[in-house]
Design an enzyme around this catalytic site. Structure first.
Site, PDB file in Angstrom:
ATOM      1  N   HIS A 158       0.832  -1.207   0.000  1.00  0.00           N
ATOM      2  CA  HIS A 158       0.000   0.000   0.000  1.00  0.00           C
ATOM      3  C   HIS A 158       0.869   1.259   0.000  1.00  0.00           C
ATOM      4  CE1 HIS A 158      -3.175   2.655   2.154  1.00  0.00           C
ATOM      5  NE2 HIS A 158      -3.280   2.761   0.860  1.00  0.00           N
ATOM      6  N   GLU A 203       2.782   0.479   3.371  1.00  0.00           N
ATOM      7  CA  GLU A 203       2.278  -0.544   4.299  1.00  0.00           C
ATOM      8  C   GLU A 203       2.412  -1.891   3.572  1.00  0.00           C
ATOM      9  OE1 GLU A 203      -1.263   0.916   7.151  1.00  0.00           O
ATOM     10  OE2 GLU A 203      -1.812   1.018   5.057  1.00  0.00           O
TER      11      GLU A 203
HETATM   12  P1  NAD Z   1      -7.558   6.128 -10.465  1.00  0.00           P
HETATM   13  O1  NAD Z   1      -9.025   6.277 -10.639  1.00  0.00           O
HETATM   14  O2  NAD Z   1      -6.674   7.317 -10.633  1.00  0.00           O
HETATM   15  O3  NAD Z   1      -6.988   4.996 -11.440  1.00  0.00           O
HETATM   16  C1  NAD Z   1      -7.537   3.722 -11.549  1.00  0.00           C
HETATM   17  C2  NAD Z   1      -7.086   3.141 -12.882  1.00  0.00           C
HETATM   18  O4  NAD Z   1      -7.460   1.743 -12.929  1.00  0.00           O
HETATM   19  C3  NAD Z   1      -7.734   3.815 -14.109  1.00  0.00           C
HETATM   20  O5  NAD Z   1      -6.715   4.226 -15.001  1.00  0.00           O
HETATM   21  C4  NAD Z   1      -8.596   2.697 -14.720  1.00  0.00           C
HETATM   22  O6  NAD Z   1      -8.646   2.752 -16.129  1.00  0.00           O
HETATM   23  C5  NAD Z   1      -7.830   1.465 -14.252  1.00  0.00           C
HETATM   24  N1  NAD Z   1      -8.613   0.224 -14.278  1.00  0.00           N
HETATM   25  C6  NAD Z   1      -9.878   0.020 -13.837  1.00  0.00           C
HETATM   26  N2  NAD Z   1     -10.225  -1.257 -14.045  1.00  0.00           N
HETATM   27  C7  NAD Z   1      -9.170  -1.874 -14.630  1.00  0.00           C
HETATM   28  C8  NAD Z   1      -8.926  -3.186 -15.098  1.00  0.00           C
HETATM   29  N3  NAD Z   1      -9.860  -4.131 -15.019  1.00  0.00           N
HETATM   30  N4  NAD Z   1      -7.725  -3.471 -15.635  1.00  0.00           N
HETATM   31  C9  NAD Z   1      -6.778  -2.507 -15.735  1.00  0.00           C
HETATM   32  N5  NAD Z   1      -6.944  -1.246 -15.309  1.00  0.00           N
HETATM   33  C10 NAD Z   1      -8.129  -0.922 -14.764  1.00  0.00           C
HETATM   34  O7  NAD Z   1      -7.370   5.483  -9.006  1.00  0.00           O
HETATM   35  P2  NAD Z   1      -6.096   5.585  -8.024  1.00  0.00           P
HETATM   36  O8  NAD Z   1      -6.286   6.749  -7.123  1.00  0.00           O
HETATM   37  O9  NAD Z   1      -4.854   5.453  -8.840  1.00  0.00           O
HETATM   38  O10 NAD Z   1      -6.320   4.276  -7.135  1.00  0.00           O
HETATM   39  C11 NAD Z   1      -5.920   2.998  -7.584  1.00  0.00           C
HETATM   40  C12 NAD Z   1      -5.812   2.059  -6.398  1.00  0.00           C
HETATM   41  O11 NAD Z   1      -4.865   2.599  -5.461  1.00  0.00           O
HETATM   42  C13 NAD Z   1      -7.109   1.863  -5.607  1.00  0.00           C
HETATM   43  O12 NAD Z   1      -7.157   0.549  -5.132  1.00  0.00           O
HETATM   44  C14 NAD Z   1      -6.953   2.853  -4.481  1.00  0.00           C
HETATM   45  O13 NAD Z   1      -7.716   2.520  -3.360  1.00  0.00           O
HETATM   46  C15 NAD Z   1      -5.474   2.717  -4.192  1.00  0.00           C
HETATM   47  N6  NAD Z   1      -4.867   3.848  -3.492  1.00  0.00           N
HETATM   48  C16 NAD Z   1      -5.257   5.118  -3.790  1.00  0.00           C
HETATM   49  C17 NAD Z   1      -4.677   6.182  -3.106  1.00  0.00           C
HETATM   50  C18 NAD Z   1      -5.084   7.574  -3.437  1.00  0.00           C
HETATM   51  O14 NAD Z   1      -4.730   8.491  -2.671  1.00  0.00           O
HETATM   52  N7  NAD Z   1      -5.801   7.817  -4.503  1.00  0.00           N
HETATM   53  C19 NAD Z   1      -3.686   5.956  -2.141  1.00  0.00           C
HETATM   54  C20 NAD Z   1      -3.282   4.640  -1.881  1.00  0.00           C
HETATM   55  C21 NAD Z   1      -3.895   3.587  -2.567  1.00  0.00           C
END
Ligand code: NAD
Length: 282
Positions: free
Chosen positions: A140, A152
């Site tokens: 994480h 994490e």
């Molecule tokens: P985001 O919306 O910016 O990006 C998500 C991406 O996943 C998009 O580009 C989408 O096209 C892609 N996607 C969706 N379904 C898919 C699939 N089946 N195959 C391939 N790609 C696919 O989201 P994010 O903020 O980058 O978050 C991504 C992950 O990281 C989540 O699990 C989120 O909880 C986690 N996360 C986010 C943060 C934050 O601050 N945003 C921090 C730590 C962890």
């Protein structure tokens, strides 16, 4: 370190950041998303971020070119067949991640580690969706990935100790500080952070103060570098709502109920920075 080839699934804000820090550390990266536009957007974000580092003289022009050359953009998951580790950073929806883990399990070589950057979802359940539960783990990262020190490292109930050691070593190799955390909804970071953000949204919903004022209270009063509403906009309000849903369901405890205003904003498509509008306008 025997991890040399990294696959990243999802080229959004987190996936592109993870790809960047891995490539900056000298690892070869394949960045996968569902469509060409998404990977190209992710790559453009990486380029801009590296150009900022170059402007601050933290990397040279040669290093910048080297990092970009180590990132390959792909739109077919089969191209992850040869990676040593795949790090999933797709949308925070368990059904989406379950499908991705089944696909990764099918295409990746048997010894490959399958990691997830989920903010809250059970690593144990994702591990159980595969035929290699001992090789599934949570990794994480924090947002923005290039700037934040913490990772994490979350063991599923099934994770092999050797896999935990390898992932911990990799986190250090790419310049991060790993913290060993157990698998429970929201782990440690979001178990603490999201209730605070949700409470900030409630104070706005109840009209106690404006968004600017709420953030000022937490910045000047608590020494937070960023207010909780601006942080929610950075994380993405859809992601915040998903995490709260996981906490609410996972603990069956009403103290995690999402504020109605947060739900409404997501319904309106006000997702924060990524959509140009959240509690603030960008
Ligand atoms: P985001 O919306 O910016 O990006 C998500 C991406 O996943 C998009 O580009 C989408 O096209 C892609 N996607 C969706 N379904 C898919 C699939 N089946 N195959 C391939 N790609 C696919 O989201 P994010 O903020 O980058 O978050 C991504 C992950 O990281 C989540 O699990 C989120 O909880 C986690 N996360 C986010 C943060 C934050 O601050 N945003 C921090 C730590 C962890």
């Amino acid at each position: 370190m025997n991890i040399k080839h990294v696959g990243v699934v999802g080229a959004g804000q987190m996936g592109s950041g993870i790809a960047q820090v891995c490539a900056l550390a000298g690892l070869n990266v394949r960045l996968f998303d569902q469509n060409k536009q998404a990977v190209e957007r992710g790559f453009a974000v990486i380029k801009t971020s590296l150009e900022r580092l170059q402007a601050k003289e933290k990397i040279t022009a040669e290093e910048l070119a080297g990092v970009l050359s180590r990132i390959e953009l792909i739109t077919e998951i089969e191209a992850l067949a040869t990676v040593d580790i795949a790090i999933e950073a797709a949308t925070e929806v368990e059904a989406i991640k379950q499908v991705i883990f089944k696909d990764l399990d099918r295409v990746c070589q048997p010894q490959a580690i399958l990691a997830t950057n989920t903010s809250s979802i059970s690593i144990t359940r994702l591990a159980a969706a595969t035929q290699r539960p001992g090789k599934v783990i949570g990794m994480h990262f924090m947002n923005p990935v290039p700037m934040m020190q913490l990772v994490e490292v979350i063991r599923a109930l099934q994770t092999d100790d050797a896999v935990f050691e390898q992932v911990t070593e990799m986190a250090r190799f790419i310049g991060k500080t790993p913290v060993d955390v157990k698998d429970a909804p929201g782990f440690v970071a979001n178990r603490i952070l999201l209730p605070m953000i949700n409470e900030a949204v409630f104070t706005l919903y109840e009209g106690l103060a404006s968004a600017e004022e709420i953030d000022t209270v937490m910045k000047l009063g608590m020494g937070h570098p960023m207010g909780p509403l601006a942080l929610a906009d950075l994380i993405g309000l859809d992601t915040c709502l998903s995490i709260l849903g996981v906490l609410y369901e996972g603990f069956s405890d009403s103290k995690y109920r999402p504020c109605p205003l947060l739900k409404q904003m997501v319904d309106a498509g006000y997702l924060g920075r990524k959509s140009g509008r959240g509690f603030f306008t960008y």
